[in-house]
Design an enzyme around this catalytic site. Structure first.
Site, mmCIF file in Angstrom:
data_model
loop_
_atom_site.group_PDB
_atom_site.id
_atom_site.type_symbol
_atom_site.label_atom_id
_atom_site.label_comp_id
_atom_site.label_asym_id
_atom_site.label_seq_id
_atom_site.Cartn_x
_atom_site.Cartn_y
_atom_site.Cartn_z
ATOM 1 N N HIS A 6 0.870 -1.190 0.000
ATOM 2 C CA HIS A 6 0.000 0.000 0.000
ATOM 3 C C HIS A 6 0.897 1.228 0.000
ATOM 4 C CE1 HIS A 6 -3.749 2.143 1.907
ATOM 5 N NE2 HIS A 6 -3.136 2.914 1.015
ATOM 6 N N HIS A 35 1.372 4.858 -2.448
ATOM 7 C CA HIS A 35 0.885 5.666 -3.575
ATOM 8 C C HIS A 35 2.042 6.362 -4.269
ATOM 9 C CE1 HIS A 35 -3.461 5.560 -2.407
ATOM 10 N NE2 HIS A 35 -2.924 5.347 -1.215
ATOM 11 N N HIS A 62 -9.497 1.121 -1.322
ATOM 12 C CA HIS A 62 -9.480 1.868 -0.067
ATOM 13 C C HIS A 62 -10.873 1.798 0.554
ATOM 14 C CE1 HIS A 62 -5.625 3.371 -1.171
ATOM 15 N NE2 HIS A 62 -5.583 4.255 -0.208
ATOM 16 N N GLU A 99 -11.245 3.830 5.929
ATOM 17 C CA GLU A 99 -10.375 4.947 6.330
ATOM 18 C C GLU A 99 -11.287 6.168 6.453
ATOM 19 O OE1 GLU A 99 -8.125 6.847 3.241
ATOM 20 O OE2 GLU A 99 -6.496 7.446 4.581
ATOM 21 N N ASP A 104 1.728 4.119 2.909
ATOM 22 C CA ASP A 104 0.721 4.934 2.216
ATOM 23 C C ASP A 104 1.421 5.992 1.357
ATOM 24 O OD1 ASP A 104 -1.940 5.238 1.619
ATOM 25 O OD2 ASP A 104 -2.458 6.438 3.375
ATOM 26 N N ASP A 105 1.981 7.013 1.992
ATOM 27 C CA ASP A 105 2.566 8.149 1.262
ATOM 28 C C ASP A 105 3.843 8.584 1.997
ATOM 29 O OD1 ASP A 105 0.278 8.848 -0.737
ATOM 30 O OD2 ASP A 105 -0.706 8.560 1.179
HETATM 31 N N1 ADE Z 1 -4.383 8.748 -2.008
HETATM 32 C C1 ADE Z 1 -3.172 8.802 -1.443
HETATM 33 N N2 ADE Z 1 -3.226 8.487 -0.139
HETATM 34 C C2 ADE Z 1 -4.531 8.222 0.130
HETATM 35 C C3 ADE Z 1 -5.236 7.847 1.288
HETATM 36 N N3 ADE Z 1 -4.623 7.648 2.463
HETATM 37 N N4 ADE Z 1 -6.559 7.676 1.197
HETATM 38 C C4 ADE Z 1 -7.198 7.868 0.037
HETATM 39 N N5 ADE Z 1 -6.585 8.206 -1.094
HETATM 40 C C5 ADE Z 1 -5.261 8.383 -1.048
HETATM 41 ZN ZN ZN Z 2 -3.746 4.785 0.519
#
Ligand code: ADE
Ligand code: ZN
Length: 368
Positions: A48, A50, A227, A230, A308-309
């Site tokens: 996971h 992005h 997703h 969340e 995630d990021d």
């Molecule tokens: N795009 C990038 N990170 C995300 C996240 N945590 N939730 C939804 N879309 C995303």
């Molecule tokens: Zn995500």
């Protein structure tokens, strides 16, 4: 192509992308802690991650936070987000600055390089074209550039990468359908899955709208993930597994609010790819100590740990493992089990998954 030949310099200095250093403990193990070192070398996958969260923070954003719409922590340079909506708007801003192919190759290469520093042997990378205005009309070219960067990254660092094309929860139905049309017509080897991300709270219930697109992707032999849980509650997780029939749920943590759903996830062995730091940074949970990953895990749900990021949350995969180990008192057998879920639930080829599982067993001292 080798990334060392790739320059990030652009003709317009104001649009130069600059790498922001990771927090000291995110990429390299503190020599003093043997556990951190063990965690870094533990063979694992990241499932996971992005692409949008791997764009180096850009000079414009750092020089002009107001324009970027966020503030930056003065010590770490890490941006602070009030919530998911603000975060997604920032992605639109930062990804729009990526306008040439060498930048795309560099971003891809760096994903593989960073993965290796966390002991990640395979990464599933989600990309959502709605964030990339410069590339929406040339997705073939975008994926080709990504492919070159990942190939170079694999050659130099031994990390395999698969792409998941992501739809957006809030985009128009016709636009989602057009993306799936493109994917099924182009079928780039690198893209192995269909996904959906974005803001479920803003979109409302969208499972039924996306279901036919996920069915098409599945029939065409693609993997699927979504997703949910969340920015939606447990009902979003239920829709992801019962309506979209995904193999994996991205986040999924709010399933914890529904004991029957938790039991179902455990019984059906549906993996959740959990991103603890992201959930704290975006206000989904109050703190790491309050994160439901431990409750889900002890209820028998298969969980993996992910970033995630990473560049936007100032984290790394190894750091996620180390922080959770410290917070929840996990020993090596728990961390090994989580690494196993990460590899087994990844969209790597079967051969690659076998290879990584064998590396994991060797590392844990288990005979296969
Ligand atoms: N795009 C990038 N990170 C995300 C996240 N945590 N939730 C939804 N879309 C995303
Ligand atoms: Zn995500």
């Amino acid at each position: 192509m080798r990334a060392r030949a790739v320059s990030l310099r652009k003709a317009q200095p104001s649009r130069t992308l600059v790498a922001v250093p990771m927090p000291a403990d995110a990429e390299s193990p503190p020599a003093s802690t043997r556990r951190a070192d063990w965690v870094h070398r533990l063979p694992k996958a990241e499932v996971h991650l992005h692409l949008e969260g791997c764009v180096p923070l850009n000079a414009v954003a750092l020089d002009d936070p107001a324009r970027a719409g966020v503030t930056f922590d003065p010590d770490t340079g890490v941006p602070q987000f009030r919530d998911l909506a603000e975060f997604l708007a920032f992605l639109d801003h930062s990804c729009a600055l990526v306008t040439d192919g060498t930048q795309v190759e560099h971003i891809a290469y760096e994903i593989a390089r960073r993965a290796a520093t966390s002991g990640v042997g395979h990464a599933d990378v989600i990309f959502n074209p709605t964030h990339w205005p410069e590339w929406q009309a040339d997705l073939d070219g975008f994926v080709e550039r990504l492919d070159r960067g990942f190939e170079a990254g694999e050659a130099d660092h031994g990390v395999t990468v698969a792409l998941c094309l992501s739809l957006s929860r809030t985009q128009r139905a016709a636009d989602s359908a057009a993306l799936v049309d493109w994917l099924l017509a182009a079928r780039p080897d690198r893209v192995v899955a269909l996904s959906v991300d974005g803001n479920e709270a803003a979109a409302g219930r969208t499972g039924p709208r996306f279901a036919p697109l996920f069915a098409r992707a599945r029939s065409a032999g693609l993997h699927t993930c979504a997703h949910a849980g969340e920015s939606s509650g447990p009902e979003g997780v239920r829709d992801a597994i019962e309506i979209l029939h995904v193999e994996r749920v991205d986040h999924g943590i709010r399933a914890v609010e529904d004991p029957a759903l938790v039991a179902k996830l455990a019984a059906e062995a549906v993996p959740l790819d959990v991103c603890p730091t992201s959930n704290v940074r975006l206000g989904v949970v109050a703190s790491l100590a309050a994160h439901p990953v431990e409750q889900l895990r002890t209820a028998g749900v298969r969980v993996s740990l992910n970033t995630d990021d990473p560049l936007l949350f100032g984290t790394s995969v190894a750091s996620e493992y180390a922080q959770c180990a410290q917070t929840f008192g996990w020993d090596r057998s728990v961390l090994g089990a989580i690494a196993r879920v990460s590899i087994e639930s990844s969209f790597a080829t079967q051969d690659r998954r076998r290879e990584l599982l064998s590396d994991l067993d060797d590392y844990l001292g288990l005979a296969r």
